[in-house]
Design a protein around this motif. Sequence first.
Motif, mmCIF file in Angstrom:
data_model
loop_
_atom_site.group_PDB
_atom_site.id
_atom_site.type_symbol
_atom_site.label_atom_id
_atom_site.label_comp_id
_atom_site.label_asym_id
_atom_site.label_seq_id
_atom_site.Cartn_x
_atom_site.Cartn_y
_atom_site.Cartn_z
ATOM 1 N N LYS B 3 0.858 -1.195 0.000
ATOM 2 C CA LYS B 3 0.000 0.000 0.000
ATOM 3 C C LYS B 3 0.881 1.228 0.000
ATOM 4 O O LYS B 3 1.806 1.328 0.793
ATOM 5 C CB LYS B 3 -0.869 0.000 1.268
ATOM 6 C CG LYS B 3 -2.145 -0.787 1.114
ATOM 7 C CD LYS B 3 -3.281 -0.239 1.906
ATOM 8 C CE LYS B 3 -3.027 -0.216 3.382
ATOM 9 N NZ LYS B 3 -4.248 -0.435 4.148
ATOM 10 N N THR B 5 -0.159 4.308 0.573
ATOM 11 C CA THR B 5 -0.608 5.350 1.503
ATOM 12 C C THR B 5 -1.027 4.659 2.785
ATOM 13 O O THR B 5 -1.567 3.569 2.777
ATOM 14 C CB THR B 5 -1.817 6.118 0.980
ATOM 15 O OG1 THR B 5 -2.799 5.171 0.576
ATOM 16 C CG2 THR B 5 -1.439 6.985 -0.184
ATOM 17 N N VAL B 6 -0.756 5.314 3.880
ATOM 18 C CA VAL B 6 -1.147 4.724 5.153
ATOM 19 C C VAL B 6 -2.629 5.001 5.428
ATOM 20 O O VAL B 6 -3.370 4.143 5.860
ATOM 21 C CB VAL B 6 -0.264 5.300 6.285
ATOM 22 C CG1 VAL B 6 -0.710 4.729 7.604
ATOM 23 C CG2 VAL B 6 1.193 4.969 6.002
ATOM 24 N N SER B 7 -3.031 6.210 5.105
ATOM 25 C CA SER B 7 -4.431 6.528 5.393
ATOM 26 C C SER B 7 -5.192 6.623 4.084
ATOM 27 O O SER B 7 -4.602 6.768 3.013
ATOM 28 C CB SER B 7 -4.504 7.863 6.116
ATOM 29 O OG SER B 7 -4.477 8.893 5.172
ATOM 30 N N ASP B 8 -6.469 6.490 4.201
ATOM 31 C CA ASP B 8 -7.276 6.627 2.975
ATOM 32 C C ASP B 8 -8.195 7.838 3.069
ATOM 33 O O ASP B 8 -9.298 7.843 2.526
ATOM 34 C CB ASP B 8 -8.095 5.351 2.732
ATOM 35 C CG ASP B 8 -8.978 5.028 3.919
ATOM 36 O OD1 ASP B 8 -9.755 4.066 3.843
ATOM 37 O OD2 ASP B 8 -8.891 5.754 4.946
ATOM 38 N N ARG B 9 -7.695 8.862 3.769
ATOM 39 C CA ARG B 9 -8.520 10.071 3.910
ATOM 40 C C ARG B 9 -8.719 10.743 2.570
ATOM 41 O O ARG B 9 -9.669 11.478 2.384
ATOM 42 C CB ARG B 9 -7.847 11.054 4.867
ATOM 43 C CG ARG B 9 -8.502 10.978 6.225
ATOM 44 C CD ARG B 9 -8.002 11.998 7.203
ATOM 45 N NE ARG B 9 -7.183 13.023 6.660
ATOM 46 C CZ ARG B 9 -6.208 13.608 7.331
ATOM 47 N NH1 ARG B 9 -5.950 13.214 8.563
ATOM 48 N NH2 ARG B 9 -5.488 14.570 6.794
ATOM 49 N N ARG B 11 -9.801 9.606 0.078
ATOM 50 C CA ARG B 11 -11.043 9.187 -0.580
ATOM 51 C C ARG B 11 -12.209 10.064 -0.181
ATOM 52 O O ARG B 11 -13.237 10.075 -0.843
ATOM 53 C CB ARG B 11 -11.362 7.742 -0.220
ATOM 54 C CG ARG B 11 -10.339 6.777 -0.701
ATOM 55 C CD ARG B 11 -10.811 5.345 -0.550
ATOM 56 N NE ARG B 11 -9.739 4.438 -0.893
ATOM 57 C CZ ARG B 11 -9.394 4.139 -2.137
ATOM 58 N NH1 ARG B 11 -10.035 4.667 -3.156
ATOM 59 N NH2 ARG B 11 -8.389 3.314 -2.370
ATOM 60 N N LYS B 12 -12.022 10.811 0.924
ATOM 61 C CA LYS B 12 -13.164 11.594 1.381
ATOM 62 C C LYS B 12 -13.162 13.003 0.804
ATOM 63 O O LYS B 12 -14.077 13.778 1.057
ATOM 64 C CB LYS B 12 -13.157 11.680 2.915
ATOM 65 C CG LYS B 12 -13.315 10.312 3.549
ATOM 66 C CD LYS B 12 -13.826 10.435 4.963
ATOM 67 C CE LYS B 12 -14.111 9.068 5.541
ATOM 68 N NZ LYS B 12 -12.914 8.364 6.038
#
Lengths: 369, 141
Positions: B3, B5-9, B11-12
């Motif tokens: 992966k 990216t660690v976060s999937d922020r 997407r928001k």
Amino acid sequence: MSLHQFLLEPITCHAWNRDRTQIAISPNNHEVHIYKKSGNQWVKAHELKEHNGHITGIDWAPESNRIVTCGTDRNAYVWTLKGDVWKPTLVILRINRAARCVTWSPKENKFAVGSGSRLISVCYFEQENDWWVCKHIKKPIRSTILCLDWHPNNVLLAAGSCDFKCRIFSAYIKEVEEKPAPTAWGSKMPFGEVMFESTGTSGWVHGVCFSDSGNRVAWASHDSTVAVAEGGKTAVCTSLSSETLPLLCVTFITENSLVAAGHDCYPVLFVYDSNNAALSFGGKLDVPKQSAQKGMTARERFQNLDKKASVDSKEAVLESVHKNSISQISILNGGKAKCAKFCTTGMDGGMAIWDVKTLESAMKDLKIV
Amino acid sequence: MSKNTVSDRFRKVDIDEYDENKFVDEEDGGENQLGPDEGNLMGALQAVLKNPPINTKNQNVKDRAEGLVLKVLSSFKASDIEKAVQSLDKTGVDLLMKYIYKGFEKPTDNSSAILLQWHEKALSAGGVGSIVRVLTARKTV
């Protein structure tokens, strides 16, 4: 025009008997006080104590001499005079919120109660059971019913509600009356049918009134407007935005003139012209006391300018007859067709009787059509 | 695959908001985009009070309309305010009161003083009733 100060508490509601010698008022508590007129004074004659909550509506049937009261304890009582004592009969309204207003129908065989449970209870007396029975009008009311008025044909009922609409319902009860003749509002009148619903004004409808013929209905709403609707194939609605604080009660004094009063503490006249479907402001119906005009000192002028950014001084004392909002207006004689006297009660505990003839001569431009 | 990216922020994030070519529905006030002409302030006032965005749910449209009205109101000279208010009819005065109170909600450096002057003139034209109508109106401007 005379003012009588009953008490210092607000008078929540009042009702007159047939010959206008007695008045029943509720001084903002659980009781009804009946005052008899003796000479120029009002003497307390009876105290009706049965309700457990504040009384919100009183109506006195002129012919049958019965009083109906409703209150925040979700009950209504019908009082009959036996000898010298008023005896109450409980009426179960089947509501789960406070009752807000009550009126006898013109023939006095029914009465309607508006309540916070978003329905109108139409009550009639069932002879076999010796008991008052009620039927509910629920659809399409979405909020508290604040005011009610009956049409002269004893079947149609105008209701003003907190869902910003004034509606005319049919309250036809087949057990107590014949089928009604067609009216300007429609000809098929099953129980609970909506004959008319207002559009256009927004704001709680505080007061509603049918004209004497029943062809017109007027209502006062909280956005400082007064509106009149005329029945017919298509109901014609006209409204007038006023420049005053909201009006709380309205009544027709002739077929074309309305008197309304409210938070501004003085009654106001409106004239309806049916040819142009226009409602216009007729005048302020209050005889101001001539207060001594004091000259303003320079210091006062500067203070006014500093605090309020205006040069003229507004009187801190109300010049009107009532010192607080007027909550109810009732016709004393002449009926709604040619009213000669009307009475207002308000939150200042005072009751004022206004004479239409003297008002007409006192205000120069007043025209009561 | 790892992966990246660690976060999937991410997407928001609403990327349509940042799109330069985004279609913005022109509702009203479009005629006045360039600011009021100095000469025709009365016309500007009438134009900006026409078609108020009462029925839209789109907050952007309402904010834009309010900004325009504020610009027009501030460009009036103090002595012309009274004449401008007289030229409005009853519904116009009510609408002006609505915008004045909307303007009070977000005060900037100069706006409150100007709005207070407009408020005084509108009050003498519309009376307390016009303020009551601002408070009780179900659809705000």
